[in-house]
Design a protein around this motif. Structure first.
Motif, PDB file in Angstrom:
ATOM      1  N   GLY A   4       0.776  -1.229   0.000  1.00  0.00           N
ATOM      2  CA  GLY A   4       0.000   0.000   0.000  1.00  0.00           C
ATOM      3  C   GLY A   4       0.809   1.282   0.000  1.00  0.00           C
ATOM      4  N   ARG A   5       2.143   1.173  -0.060  1.00  0.00           N
ATOM      5  CA  ARG A   5       2.994   2.367  -0.126  1.00  0.00           C
ATOM      6  C   ARG A   5       3.747   2.366  -1.450  1.00  0.00           C
ATOM      7  NH1 ARG A   5       6.887   3.047   4.616  1.00  0.00           N
ATOM      8  NH2 ARG A   5       6.518   5.277   4.330  1.00  0.00           N
ATOM      9  N   ALA A   6       3.960   3.553  -2.009  1.00  0.00           N
ATOM     10  CA  ALA A   6       4.629   3.669  -3.307  1.00  0.00           C
ATOM     11  C   ALA A   6       5.874   4.531  -3.176  1.00  0.00           C
ATOM     12  CB  ALA A   6       3.676   4.273  -4.335  1.00  0.00           C
ATOM     13  N   TRP A   7       6.951   4.069  -3.824  1.00  0.00           N
ATOM     14  CA  TRP A   7       8.185   4.841  -3.930  1.00  0.00           C
ATOM     15  C   TRP A   7       8.184   5.473  -5.323  1.00  0.00           C
ATOM     16  CZ3 TRP A   7       7.445   1.260  -0.441  1.00  0.00           C
ATOM     17  CH2 TRP A   7       8.139   1.287   0.777  1.00  0.00           C
ATOM     18  N   VAL A   8       8.144   6.787  -5.350  1.00  0.00           N
ATOM     19  CA  VAL A   8       7.950   7.515  -6.607  1.00  0.00           C
ATOM     20  C   VAL A   8       9.105   8.491  -6.830  1.00  0.00           C
ATOM     21  CG1 VAL A   8       6.364   8.930  -7.957  1.00  0.00           C
ATOM     22  CG2 VAL A   8       5.463   7.378  -6.217  1.00  0.00           C
ATOM     23  N   ARG A   9       9.641   8.471  -8.053  1.00  0.00           N
ATOM     24  CA  ARG A   9      10.707   9.390  -8.416  1.00  0.00           C
ATOM     25  C   ARG A   9      10.101  10.615  -9.078  1.00  0.00           C
ATOM     26  NH1 ARG A   9      15.884   9.489  -6.529  1.00  0.00           N
ATOM     27  NH2 ARG A   9      17.331  10.405  -8.038  1.00  0.00           N
ATOM     28  N   VAL A  10      10.366  11.806  -8.507  1.00  0.00           N
ATOM     29  CA  VAL A  10       9.840  13.052  -9.064  1.00  0.00           C
ATOM     30  C   VAL A  10      11.008  13.971  -9.418  1.00  0.00           C
ATOM     31  CG1 VAL A  10       7.655  12.874  -7.825  1.00  0.00           C
ATOM     32  CG2 VAL A  10       9.572  14.075  -6.770  1.00  0.00           C
ATOM     33  N   SER A  11      10.789  14.830 -10.428  1.00  0.00           N
ATOM     34  CA  SER A  11      11.868  15.697 -10.903  1.00  0.00           C
ATOM     35  C   SER A  11      11.355  17.095 -11.214  1.00  0.00           C
ATOM     36  CB  SER A  11      12.508  15.109 -12.174  1.00  0.00           C
ATOM     37  OG  SER A  11      12.980  13.803 -11.956  1.00  0.00           O
ATOM     38  N   ALA A  12      12.270  18.064 -11.140  1.00  0.00           N
ATOM     39  CA  ALA A  12      11.983  19.460 -11.467  1.00  0.00           C
ATOM     40  C   ALA A  12      13.324  20.142 -11.753  1.00  0.00           C
ATOM     41  CB  ALA A  12      11.238  20.144 -10.320  1.00  0.00           C
ATOM     42  N   PRO A  13      13.302  21.381 -12.260  1.00  0.00           N
ATOM     43  CA  PRO A  13      14.569  22.043 -12.591  1.00  0.00           C
ATOM     44  C   PRO A  13      15.501  22.251 -11.399  1.00  0.00           C
ATOM     45  CG  PRO A  13      12.761  23.092 -13.744  1.00  0.00           C
ATOM     46  CD  PRO A  13      12.143  22.133 -12.787  1.00  0.00           C
ATOM     47  N   THR A  14      14.966  22.503 -10.191  1.00  0.00           N
ATOM     48  CA  THR A  14      15.815  22.767  -9.018  1.00  0.00           C
ATOM     49  C   THR A  14      15.258  22.024  -7.807  1.00  0.00           C
ATOM     50  OG1 THR A  14      14.535  24.681  -8.274  1.00  0.00           O
ATOM     51  CG2 THR A  14      16.293  25.090  -9.892  1.00  0.00           C
ATOM     52  N   PRO A  15      16.103  21.773  -6.781  1.00  0.00           N
ATOM     53  CA  PRO A  15      15.611  21.169  -5.539  1.00  0.00           C
ATOM     54  C   PRO A  15      14.499  21.994  -4.902  1.00  0.00           C
ATOM     55  CG  PRO A  15      18.005  21.046  -5.620  1.00  0.00           C
ATOM     56  CD  PRO A  15      17.579  21.918  -6.769  1.00  0.00           C
ATOM     57  N   LEU A  16      14.599  23.327  -4.982  1.00  0.00           N
ATOM     58  CA  LEU A  16      13.562  24.186  -4.399  1.00  0.00           C
ATOM     59  C   LEU A  16      12.220  23.932  -5.065  1.00  0.00           C
ATOM     60  CD1 LEU A  16      12.526  26.460  -2.622  1.00  0.00           C
ATOM     61  CD2 LEU A  16      13.392  28.105  -4.321  1.00  0.00           C
ATOM     62  N   MET A  17      12.184  23.795  -6.376  1.00  0.00           N
ATOM     63  CA  MET A  17      10.915  23.579  -7.065  1.00  0.00           C
ATOM     64  C   MET A  17      10.308  22.229  -6.709  1.00  0.00           C
ATOM     65  SD  MET A  17      11.705  25.309 -10.803  1.00  0.00           S
ATOM     66  CE  MET A  17      10.006  25.160 -11.350  1.00  0.00           C
ATOM     67  N   VAL A  18      11.157  21.208  -6.523  1.00  0.00           N
ATOM     68  CA  VAL A  18      10.643  19.920  -6.057  1.00  0.00           C
ATOM     69  C   VAL A  18      10.025  20.102  -4.683  1.00  0.00           C
ATOM     70  CG1 VAL A  18      11.224  17.559  -5.411  1.00  0.00           C
ATOM     71  CG2 VAL A  18      12.321  18.609  -7.399  1.00  0.00           C
ATOM     72  N   ALA A  19      10.745  20.812  -3.792  1.00  0.00           N
ATOM     73  CA  ALA A  19      10.268  21.021  -2.427  1.00  0.00           C
ATOM     74  C   ALA A  19       8.970  21.817  -2.395  1.00  0.00           C
ATOM     75  CB  ALA A  19      11.344  21.731  -1.615  1.00  0.00           C
ATOM     76  N   GLN A  20       8.860  22.833  -3.258  1.00  0.00           N
ATOM     77  CA  GLN A  20       7.635  23.645  -3.288  1.00  0.00           C
ATOM     78  C   GLN A  20       6.421  22.806  -3.660  1.00  0.00           C
ATOM     79  OE1 GLN A  20       9.108  26.614  -6.013  1.00  0.00           O
ATOM     80  NE2 GLN A  20       9.439  28.125  -4.397  1.00  0.00           N
ATOM     81  N   HIS A  21       6.608  21.854  -4.593  1.00  0.00           N
ATOM     82  CA  HIS A  21       5.505  20.966  -4.948  1.00  0.00           C
ATOM     83  C   HIS A  21       5.113  20.070  -3.776  1.00  0.00           C
ATOM     84  CE1 HIS A  21       4.803  21.811  -9.130  1.00  0.00           C
ATOM     85  NE2 HIS A  21       6.063  21.646  -9.459  1.00  0.00           N
ATOM     86  N   LEU A  22       6.091  19.665  -2.981  1.00  0.00           N
ATOM     87  CA  LEU A  22       5.844  18.671  -1.931  1.00  0.00           C
ATOM     88  C   LEU A  22       5.489  19.281  -0.582  1.00  0.00           C
ATOM     89  CD1 LEU A  22       8.787  16.216  -2.698  1.00  0.00           C
ATOM     90  CD2 LEU A  22       6.372  15.923  -3.303  1.00  0.00           C
ATOM     91  N   ALA A  23       5.726  20.581  -0.406  1.00  0.00           N
ATOM     92  CA  ALA A  23       5.532  21.197   0.907  1.00  0.00           C
ATOM     93  C   ALA A  23       4.101  21.040   1.413  1.00  0.00           C
ATOM     94  CB  ALA A  23       5.918  22.678   0.849  1.00  0.00           C
ATOM     95  N   GLY A  24       3.134  21.117   0.506  1.00  0.00           N
ATOM     96  CA  GLY A  24       1.739  21.009   0.926  1.00  0.00           C
ATOM     97  C   GLY A  24       1.325  19.616   1.355  1.00  0.00           C
TER      98      GLY A  24
END
Length: 313
Positions: free
Chosen positions: A263-283
């Motif tokens: 029931g848990r998934a390991w997912v690889r996500v990408s964006a131009p910068t670490p900050l942009m990845v973090a901004q997507h995930l912060a919520g």
């Protein structure tokens, strides 16, 4: 043979009576060899299309005959009208053309074709916003593409720097309410955002179109290049498997499920910068756990500290 090309070929020959393979290739944006094969296939299928040898020859629709497009199967007709139906809502001319296409079909196909044409409505406007129609600049550039005329562009880069260049317009693409012009230049093929075009003038010079050019393939290469530059930073995120679709809605094709366990998934996500990845995930709060990326974890911690400092009290 593609059903839409079959329709276009027959309608073109009905309008002109005679065409050469080169003319047909230019109109349909295919190679001369492909156009010739299509004409030969029509003739072999019994459509009264015959080659005329000699100077000034070509292919003629004998007796200026009218065809009922019987070369289309029922499934091909439905597929074609599903495709062209939504586009017919753009203008009265498009609707009139669609009605003529329906009448050109065998009678047994017409009901299904009309149903297919009306089965889909495309509404590009987001909720709470009005739709944006094509600008006059898009119409001008589209006309230059169709008539194969060079265009003198006044263009502003993202930095504000302006330049003037003469281009060979090859096609227009709309992506997420932004129009792009794919064009040939002295430096090779380039893509221009239409909203950065300061002014445009269609010249009397004939545009050069590369042999075998296909707009969809050219745009695919543009997308691949742009998105390749957007995958510099990545992280593996562990989320409940049922929420993978939500994560994919945020990251699009830059979201790849590596594995699922209990029931848990390991997912690889990408964006131009670490900050942009973090901004997507912060919520996501504690629902999503980032593993294996110190840069993204550091940015998440910084964002969290900023939020606590402002709202924690």
């Amino acid at each position: 043979m593609r059903a839409d090309r079959l329709v276009a070929t027959l309608l073109l020959m009905q309008a002109r009576g005679r065409v050469t393979a080169a003319e047909l290739a230019g109109e349909l944006e295919v190679s001369v060899a492909t156009a010739r094969r299509d004409l030969e296939a029509l003739s072999a299928a019994g459509v009264p299309v015959y080659p005329q040898p000699g100077r000034g020859g070509g292919w003629r629709l004998v007796g200026r005959a009218r065809t009922d497009l019987s070369g289309l199967s029922a499934s091909e007709a439905q597929a074609l009208f599903l495709l062209v139906g939504p586009a017919a809502a753009v203008s009265a001319e498009a609707k009139a053309a669609l009605r003529k296409l329906v009448r050109a079909l065998p009678e047994t196909f017409r009901a299904d074709a009309e149903a297919a044409a009306g089965a889909v409505v495309v509404d590009p406007a987001r909720w709470g916003r009005s739709g944006q129609g094509r600008s006059g600049l898009v119409e001008l550039l589209q006309g230059a593409v169709v008539r194969r005329r060079r265009v003198r562009l006044g263009y502003a880069k993202w930095s504000g720097e302006r330049s003037v260049r003469v281009v060979d317009p090859l096609g227009l693409v709309e992506k997420e309410d932004v129009w792009y012009l794919v064009a040939g230049t002295a430096e090779g093929q380039r893509t221009f955002r239409v909203d950065r075009v300061v002014d445009a003038e269609v010249t009397g010079e004939e545009a050069v179109r590369p042999e075998g050019f296909e707009l969809s393939a050219a745009w695919g290469r543009v997308v691949e290049e742009v998105e390749g530059r957007q995958t510099v930073a990545s992280a593996t995120v562990v989320v409940p498997a049922r929420l993978v679709s939500v994560l994919r809605a945020q990251f699009g094709r830059h979201c790849v499920v590596e594995r699922e366990v209990e029931g848990r998934a390991w997912v690889r996500v990408s964006a131009p910068t670490p900050l942009m990845v973090a901004q997507h995930l912060a919520g996501w709060g504690a629902v999503a756990e980032v593993v294996g990326s110190a840069g993204v974890r550091r940015e998440l911690g910084r964002l969290g500290a900023e939020l606590v400092a402002r709202y924690g009290g």
